[in-house]
Design an enzyme around this catalytic site. Sequence first.
Site, mmCIF file in Angstrom:
data_model
loop_
_atom_site.group_PDB
_atom_site.id
_atom_site.type_symbol
_atom_site.label_atom_id
_atom_site.label_comp_id
_atom_site.label_asym_id
_atom_site.label_seq_id
_atom_site.Cartn_x
_atom_site.Cartn_y
_atom_site.Cartn_z
ATOM 1 N N ASP A 92 0.784 -1.228 0.000
ATOM 2 C CA ASP A 92 0.000 0.000 0.000
ATOM 3 C C ASP A 92 0.819 1.283 0.000
ATOM 4 O O ASP A 92 0.259 2.379 0.109
ATOM 5 C CB ASP A 92 -0.966 0.008 1.196
ATOM 6 C CG ASP A 92 -2.128 -0.953 0.974
ATOM 7 O OD1 ASP A 92 -2.601 -1.023 -0.180
ATOM 8 O OD2 ASP A 92 -2.540 -1.633 1.934
ATOM 9 N N ASP A 152 -6.292 -4.248 -6.416
ATOM 10 C CA ASP A 152 -5.984 -2.912 -5.882
ATOM 11 C C ASP A 152 -4.512 -2.529 -6.113
ATOM 12 O O ASP A 152 -4.160 -1.349 -6.147
ATOM 13 C CB ASP A 152 -6.249 -2.843 -4.362
ATOM 14 C CG ASP A 152 -7.447 -3.628 -3.897
ATOM 15 O OD1 ASP A 152 -7.795 -4.627 -4.543
ATOM 16 O OD2 ASP A 152 -8.032 -3.262 -2.865
HETATM 17 N N1 GLY Z 1 -8.386 -3.114 -0.132
HETATM 18 C C1 GLY Z 1 -8.583 -1.741 -0.356
HETATM 19 C C2 GLY Z 1 -9.991 -1.436 -0.597
HETATM 20 O O1 GLY Z 1 -10.791 -1.667 0.281
HETATM 21 O O2 GLY Z 1 -10.322 -0.970 -1.657
#
Ligand code: GLY
Length: 374
Positions: A92, A152
């Site tokens: 992230d 993501d």
């Molecule tokens: N995992 C990141 C989101 O909830 O989009």
Amino acid sequence: MQEVIEKSFGIISQQAVAMAEYLEDKEGRLPRSYVKEKDEIVTSDSKWWCSGFFPGVLWYLYEYSGDPVHRKLAEDFSARVEKEKYNTYDHDIGFQIYCSFGNGYRLTGREDYRDVLKVAGESAIKRFNPELGVIRSWDFNARLWQYPVIIDNMMNLELLMWNYHNTGNQVFREVAVSHSDKTMEHHYRPDFSSYHVVSYDTLTGIPHKKQTHQGAFDESLWARGSAWGLYGYVVMYRETRLQRYLDQAVAIANLMIDHPNMPGDGIPYWDYLAPDIPDALRDASAGAIMASALIELSTLTEGELSSKYLSMAEKQLTTLSTPEYLAEPGTNGFFILKRGVGHIPQKSEVDVPLTYGDYYFTEALLRYKALKGW
Ligand code: GLY
């Protein structure tokens, strides 16, 4: 749309400044969500994947207003996230550092911010496995997933491409291209819907599991995941000009826009295949991410396609700026948008404000304004 933008930024300014004041004496804390029933603002430390979004909102507010007070707030809250430049515990770092320091560097040219982005780029590629050709997303659930990559993760590639352009080191581009290509190959179904989680077998390099984590079921179409993929391929086309990424972005956009379960006001259900449609919750964050990506995609396409993307984004931003979604100043725990859906399977952050909804809504408004030269 000029009215939509002006009205929304009036609210963004009031809410973001009030949030900054609320957090001023809460050392190192950043906004995460809000529990309406208790009138309680939920905060996080910088390790939470969303820590870069509030500093990013403040940078966008500064970009809009040019007000040095907003710049100072953006600098102060970016500083709360800086240590995540060393993040190698998950993928992230792009969200954390690029949304904060990436915008900060773009708007100020501060050399120390440039250094933060470079350190973050080095950290990010530590999670790349050259045998598998992808960046590992998560380290938890090791008994279930050998090497999990989530859709993501496409959102972290902009940080790598920034590092490629700003250091000249080819490795950053190679990693971003490899990750994008593998994701195209393994995350996407023939209709361009995507799996949320693909776990690779570390010996064969072939996925051994394809499933969801936050969607309705494994073969469903989780709206935010789809929006992340769309946004990611738009970025990758902008950064590389490789036609296959534009084709991918166009195909995902068309699926999301033309899907029979897309509501008329442009804000998707949290999952396009949620079993309780039409009563299923909408996800404002997915609508905001999608709008921002579509505005950029409209600049990379021509004719009817370009108009289709821009008019969908206009519809989405118009809907998000109605009282159904946009907060009244002083309410909603000082967040900007209501009605985000975090993680329904874990019953976490359901029908609440979410910092990423606020960030991409603000970004989309600014992108629209820039496009029109207003
Ligand atoms: N995992 C990141 C989101 O909830 O989009």
